[in-house]
Design an enzyme around this catalytic site. Structure first.
Site, short mmCIF file in Angstrom:
data_model
loop_
_atom_site.label_atom_id
_atom_site.label_comp_id
_atom_site.label_asym_id
_atom_site.label_seq_id
_atom_site.Cartn_x
_atom_site.Cartn_y
_atom_site.Cartn_z
N LYS A 59 0.85 -1.20 0.00
CA LYS A 59 0.00 0.00 0.00
C LYS A 59 0.88 1.24 0.00
O LYS A 59 0.61 2.21 -0.72
CB LYS A 59 -0.96 -0.03 1.21
CG LYS A 59 -2.08 -1.04 1.01
CD LYS A 59 -2.86 -1.38 2.25
CE LYS A 59 -3.83 -2.53 1.92
NZ LYS A 59 -4.57 -3.05 3.06
N GLN B 5 -5.19 -1.90 9.20
CA GLN B 5 -4.98 -3.23 8.60
C GLN B 5 -5.58 -4.31 9.50
O GLN B 5 -5.29 -4.38 10.69
CB GLN B 5 -3.46 -3.46 8.43
CG GLN B 5 -3.12 -4.72 7.66
CD GLN B 5 -3.63 -4.71 6.21
OE1 GLN B 5 -3.45 -3.74 5.50
NE2 GLN B 5 -4.25 -5.79 5.79
N ASP C 164 -11.59 2.25 3.25
CA ASP C 164 -11.88 0.83 3.09
C ASP C 164 -13.38 0.58 2.86
O ASP C 164 -13.76 -0.49 2.41
CB ASP C 164 -11.44 0.05 4.35
CG ASP C 164 -10.18 -0.77 4.12
OD1 ASP C 164 -9.85 -1.02 2.95
OD2 ASP C 164 -9.56 -1.17 5.12
#
Ligand code: NAP
Length: 282
Positions: free
Chosen positions: A53, A97, A120
């Site tokens: 990322k 995460q 997200d």
């Protein structure tokens, strides 16, 4: 024989567009779009995702803020960091995460993220808006699936789409996006009966199960489009949820694993960061 959907190439093309748009954003607003990535603990797979990322951000002119926290981080400390990132104007997107270490409460952490920075798309506010068909930040993997269909000229309208898997991060949002584009959807899961027959009826198959080669090639209807989300580490390497060789003989289009859906997911995260950045300055 099916055409293989090249997720790496589609991703490269989309990242060029994101780079250009991130450059325009920087020139217009005097700062680049910013993505904060939070990793708690040492999980090796998570550490690889976070590295990828960060590399994606660098490639596209997005500023990344990396927060690598020790396993011993408390819920209170993690929530305090989220509050700081919510208040930081240079941060447009916040990604925690997952999975978090077991002593931390994932739900409370995700709820704490400002929905305007929820790149997200996992916050209930984002999910609710998606369900209602209102503009929102959409989870990255399902967005990547729709992007691949669009790039290959597949219009879901009127098609029968069978989605195997009903998770909040893949199956449910993928089904909603396909329905919004006028596909007729069937969502299958571990209690579904006669899965083979359901798959055999599908013009579009989306497999998001987490079991290597569970969907057999002979179940696939001649000419169907097959999207394999599965990422299963086996002794023979990374395998999808679909038996690729058999399915490829029957499908018109099929994603490989690796090199299909996977590369698109991070690309859509970068795009969501750009979308969040634009919305925050408008
Ligand atoms: P998940 O939360 O574990 O959900 C799996 C789903 O599959 C559940 O709905 C489950 O049904 C269903 N299922 C399990 N066994 C089944 C069976 N025998 N028959 C039919 N359905 C069955 O998984 P996820 O997070 O959605 O991820 C799915 C896969 O995609 C994993 O391999 C994951 O690594 C991969 N993934 C890839 C990406 C990417 O970027 N490529 C992103 C996310 C996930 P129940 O609901 O009844 O339990």
């Amino acid at each position: 024989m099916g055409i293989i959907i090249d997720g790496k190439e589609l991703s490269r093309k989309k990242r060029e567009e994101i780079s250009r748009q991130a450059g325009e954003f920087s020139r217009a607003h005097g700062r680049p779009p910013g993505l904060a990535v939070v990793l708690v603990g040492q999980d090796p797979a998570s550490a690889i995702y976070v590295r990828n990322k960060k590399a994606g951000c660098e490639q596209c002119g997005i500023r990344s803020f990396e927060h690598l926290l020790p396993e011993s981080t408390t819920q209170k400390e993690l929530l305090a960091l989220i509050d700081t990132l919510n208040a930081d104007d240079a941060v447009d997107g916040i990604l925690v995460q997952l999975p978090l270490p077991s002593h931390l409460q994932e739900r409370e952490v995700l709820l704490r993220i400002d929905p305007a920075k929820d790149v997200d798309g996992f916050h209930p506010y984002s999910m609710g808006r998606l369900l209602m068909g209102e503009p929102t930040l959409v989870p990255c993997t399902p967005r990547g699936i729709m992007y691949m269909l669009d790039e290959h000229g597949i219009d879901p309208k009127g098609k029968d789409a069978v989605i195997i898997g009903r998770s909040n991060i893949v199956g449910k949002p993928a089904a909603l996006l396909l329905m919004m584009r006028h596909a007729t959807i069937t969502i299958c899961h571990s209690r579904t009966l006669n899965l083979d027959r359901k798959v055999a009826s599908a013009d579009i198959v989306v497999a998001a199960i987490g079991r290597p080669e569970f969907i057999r090639g002979e179940w696939i209807k001649e000419g169907a489009v097959v999207i394999d989300v599965g990422m299963n580490r086996t002794e023979a390497g990374l395998k999808g949820d679909v038996e690729f060789e058999g399915a490829k003989r029957r499908a018109s289009l099929i994603t490989p694993v690796p090199g299909g859906v996977g590369p698109m997911t991070i690309t859509m995260l970068l795009d969501n960061t750009l979308i969040a950045a634009r919305a925050r300055v408008s």
